[in-house]
Design a protein around this motif. Structure first.
Motif, PDB file in Angstrom:
ATOM      1  N   ALA A   1       0.853  -1.185   0.000  1.00 10.55           N
ATOM      2  CA  ALA A   1       0.000   0.000   0.000  1.00 10.55           C
ATOM      3  C   ALA A   1       0.892   1.240   0.000  1.00 10.55           C
ATOM      4  O   ALA A   1       2.108   1.137   0.218  1.00 10.55           O
ATOM      5  CB  ALA A   1      -0.911  -0.009   1.218  1.00 10.55           C
ATOM      6  N   ASP A   2       0.312   2.415  -0.261  1.00 13.00           N
ATOM      7  CA  ASP A   2       1.093   3.657  -0.367  1.00 13.00           C
ATOM      8  C   ASP A   2       2.204   3.497  -1.398  1.00 13.00           C
ATOM      9  O   ASP A   2       3.352   3.900  -1.180  1.00 13.00           O
ATOM     10  CB  ASP A   2       1.718   4.053   0.977  1.00 13.00           C
ATOM     11  N   CYS A   3       1.869   2.898  -2.534  1.00 15.02           N
ATOM     12  CA  CYS A   3       2.874   2.584  -3.552  1.00 15.02           C
ATOM     13  C   CYS A   3       2.314   2.936  -4.929  1.00 15.02           C
ATOM     14  O   CYS A   3       1.471   2.210  -5.466  1.00 15.02           O
ATOM     15  CB  CYS A   3       3.246   1.104  -3.468  1.00 15.02           C
ATOM     16  N   ARG A   4       2.744   4.057  -5.464  1.00 17.44           N
ATOM     17  CA  ARG A   4       2.215   4.564  -6.731  1.00 17.44           C
ATOM     18  C   ARG A   4       3.054   4.072  -7.911  1.00 17.44           C
ATOM     19  O   ARG A   4       4.247   4.355  -8.004  1.00 17.44           O
ATOM     20  CB  ARG A   4       2.195   6.093  -6.728  1.00 17.44           C
ATOM     21  N   VAL A   5       2.437   3.317  -8.795  1.00 20.95           N
ATOM     22  CA  VAL A   5       3.132   2.852  -9.999  1.00 20.95           C
ATOM     23  C   VAL A   5       3.366   4.044 -10.930  1.00 20.95           C
ATOM     24  O   VAL A   5       2.437   4.767 -11.269  1.00 20.95           O
ATOM     25  CB  VAL A   5       2.326   1.750 -10.699  1.00 20.95           C
ATOM     26  N   GLU A   6       4.603   4.218 -11.334  1.00 19.46           N
ATOM     27  CA  GLU A   6       4.953   5.333 -12.219  1.00 19.46           C
ATOM     28  C   GLU A   6       5.032   4.906 -13.679  1.00 19.46           C
ATOM     29  O   GLU A   6       4.584   5.638 -14.566  1.00 19.46           O
ATOM     30  CB  GLU A   6       6.301   5.933 -11.790  1.00 19.46           C
ATOM     31  N   ARG A   7       5.626   3.741 -13.917  1.00 23.26           N
ATOM     32  CA  ARG A   7       5.829   3.288 -15.291  1.00 23.26           C
ATOM     33  C   ARG A   7       5.706   1.768 -15.359  1.00 23.26           C
ATOM     34  O   ARG A   7       6.132   1.060 -14.436  1.00 23.26           O
ATOM     35  CB  ARG A   7       7.234   3.655 -15.812  1.00 23.26           C
ATOM     36  N   VAL A   8       5.150   1.310 -16.464  1.00 24.71           N
ATOM     37  CA  VAL A   8       5.298  -0.093 -16.839  1.00 24.71           C
ATOM     38  C   VAL A   8       6.607  -0.200 -17.613  1.00 24.71           C
ATOM     39  O   VAL A   8       6.837   0.551 -18.578  1.00 24.71           O
ATOM     40  CB  VAL A   8       4.119  -0.563 -17.710  1.00 24.71           C
ATOM     41  N   LEU A   9       7.471  -1.092 -17.206  1.00 31.82           N
ATOM     42  CA  LEU A   9       8.771  -1.260 -17.861  1.00 31.82           C
ATOM     43  C   LEU A   9       8.619  -2.228 -19.030  1.00 31.82           C
ATOM     44  O   LEU A   9       8.024  -3.305 -18.893  1.00 31.82           O
ATOM     45  CB  LEU A   9       9.792  -1.802 -16.861  1.00 31.82           C
ATOM     46  N   HIS A  10       9.153  -1.858 -20.176  1.00 30.76           N
ATOM     47  CA  HIS A  10       9.037  -2.706 -21.368  1.00 30.76           C
ATOM     48  C   HIS A  10      10.065  -2.260 -22.399  1.00 30.76           C
ATOM     49  O   HIS A  10      10.652  -1.165 -22.295  1.00 30.76           O
ATOM     50  CB  HIS A  10       7.620  -2.614 -21.957  1.00 30.76           C
TER      51      HIS A  10
END
Length: 508
Positions: free
Chosen positions: A213-222
């Motif tokens: 929790a309290d964890c904001r996804v910034e980017r999908v890595l690809h």
């Protein structure tokens, strides 16, 4: 086997890296269901949720404290033109923490339309009915009992029956812990909701899943062809950066809502060769009409929504009856925020608050909006078409008729200026033009359709399993998938598609 647990970004610092089979981005209905199914299938699952992990002890029943805690943008999210307020959940459990527990399946006529007319295989009534059965059993869905129908809903039912219109009792997912406090939308301090946080999150942990929790996804890595994981920011209690997290995996499942998921994909540079990403957004825009009675209704007491009117709801393709009518009520701050006027004028309206009964007219919309980025800021482009505004007008007119038939002396539509209805002669004032931006107040709580599924990459973002056409290993498991509006509350369908997509991910 990795042991399951919940970690909180506000308690972590520095740089962290984890490896998993699947990363699920978003802890609402779709993400929680997907994570549970994958963990039970033996996959090493990491679920990342931007919001906090809020428990019943945290729910104070104060609007000024709960709205910023439980809603995206502190309950201030709006369309580009600021004309429609969009209430979306934020926190472990997502919108299931604050919603009013309404449970309706996507109607068979729409599922058949998706299958037969839009070519989406595997979503027909015969395909999804067993999944719906599982979901409803897991979440304790049942018809609301007689003793839970409060005065407000009884009044609405009386009006519907007086007109001889179609209506009926709704189903919810709550249990004996529910005391009918009426504070559902501010989080249940009594833990009476059988929602994602109470039911699914413990099952994810029990099956070995890890939750941040309290964890904001910034980017999908690809690399432009397939995913390799995500990068995320660990957040403190006030939203400040506490650290970073990189989660490596061969599959990433987006479940951040029909606004958050396309925004995340756009921010990550997910290939979009046909320009479909973020388009096709539906919102179920809604307006309200309030009826004034000569006795206290005290609509805030008891289970909020137990009865519906379906007289104007025909979900067949091309229908001109696309309005669902349901009792709707807000606590004082919410009510005051949509009533026009200031000072003495607003004070006069709010003094009538205990004697109000309210109906919401929600449209099964055909307007196709768009989620896009302005720099790093998520933007929402959506303005109802004339046809959808006509549906809003029909719904408000019908709602006023119901309230008058139930004994209201006057009906009021929050607009600039107020629309006052004392008899059916006054209904001529309710026109599509009164639902242009910044006239009648509109809200939306059901975003969907911005990463729709379908067989053709030119017109859809994912295939019928929920797998992204343009990027291997990227999946979607929330209301973004729906090819059209569904015309009913979406939580049970989002849970169901989360289950469907997760099982496809598990199969590889």
């Amino acid at each position: 086997m990795v042991s399951g647990r919940i970690l909180h970004g506000r308690e972590l610092r520095g740089t962290h890296r984890v490896d998993a089979d699947v990363v699920v981005c978003g802890g609402g209905a779709g993400g929680s269901m997907a994570a549970r199914e994958l963990a039970r299938a033996g996959k090493d699952v990491v679920l990342l949720e931007e919001g906090g992990d809020h428990l019943p002890r945290d729910f104070t029943q104060r609007e000024d404290e709960m709205l910023p805690m439980l809603f995206q943008d502190m309950a201030g999210r709006r369309t580009d033109d600021l004309a429609i307020a969009i209430l979306s959940g934020r926190g472990l459990g997502g919108s299931t923490v604050h919603n009013q527990n309404l449970c309706k399946r996507t109607p068979d006529v729409l599922l058949a339309h998706w299958r037969d007319d839009l070519g989406v295989e595997g979503v027909g009534p015969e395909d999804l009915s067993p999944l719906y059965d599982e979901v409803e059993r897991d979440l304790g869905v049942r018809r609301i009992e007689d003793h839970r129908v409060n005065v407000h809903n009884q009044v609405i039912q009386r009006g519907v029956e007086a007109l001889g219109w179609a209506g009926g009792r709704l189903s919810h997912n709550r249990d004996e812990r529910c005391i009918g406090s009426g504070f559902c939308e501010l989080g249940c301090a009594y833990d009476g909701k059988l929602n994602a946080r109470r039911v699914l999150v413990p099952q994810i942990v029990e099956a070995g899943g890890r939750i941040y929790a309290d964890c904001r996804v910034e980017r999908v890595l690809h690399d432009g062809r397939r995913v390799s994981g995500v990068s995320a920011t660990l957040l403190g209690a006030g939203g400040e950066t506490r650290g970073t997290l990189e989660a490596r995996a061969r599959a990433v499942c987006l479940a951040g809502s029909a606004i958050g998921s396309p925004a995340m994909a756009l921010r990550s540079g997910v290939p979009d060769p046909w320009g479909t990403l973020g388009r096709g957004l539906r919102l179920h825009p809604a307006a309200v009409v309030a009826g004034l009675f000569d006795r206290p209704i005290e609509a805030w007491r008891g289970v909020p929504q137990s009865y519906e009117c379906t007289e104007l709801l025909d979900l067949s393709p091309g229908s001109e009856r696309r309005v669902w009518l349901v009792p709707s009520f807000a606590h004082p701050i919410g009510t005051a925020s949509i009533m026009p006027g200031f000072g003495p004028a607003l004070h006069r309206e709010m003094r009538r608050y205990p004697r109000l009964a309210v109906l919401a007219a929600m449209v099964h919309d055909e307007t196709a909006g768009r989620v896009y980025l302005d720099g790093d800021r998520t933007r929402i482009e959506y303005e109802p078409t004339h046809e959808d505004r006509e549906q809003l007008a029909k719904g408000i007119e019908a709602g006023a008729k119901i309230l008058l038939a139930a004994g209201a002396s006057e009906c009021v539509v929050p607009a600039l200026p107020l629309i006052r209805i004392r008899s059916e002669r006054d209904l001529d004032a309710v026109t599509a033009e009164r639902f242009l931006p910044h006239d009648a107040r509109l809200t939306a709580v059901h975003p969907m359709g911005s990463m729709r599924m379908g067989p053709d990459p030119k017109t859809s973002v994912t295939d019928p399993r929920g797998a992204c056409h343009a990027l291997e290993g990227l999946w979607v498991a929330d209301g973004s998938l729906f090819p059209t509006s569904i015309g009913v509350p979406p939580q049970i369908s989002i849970y169901t598609f989360g289950m469907k997509v997760a099982r496809a991910v598990a199969q590889g």
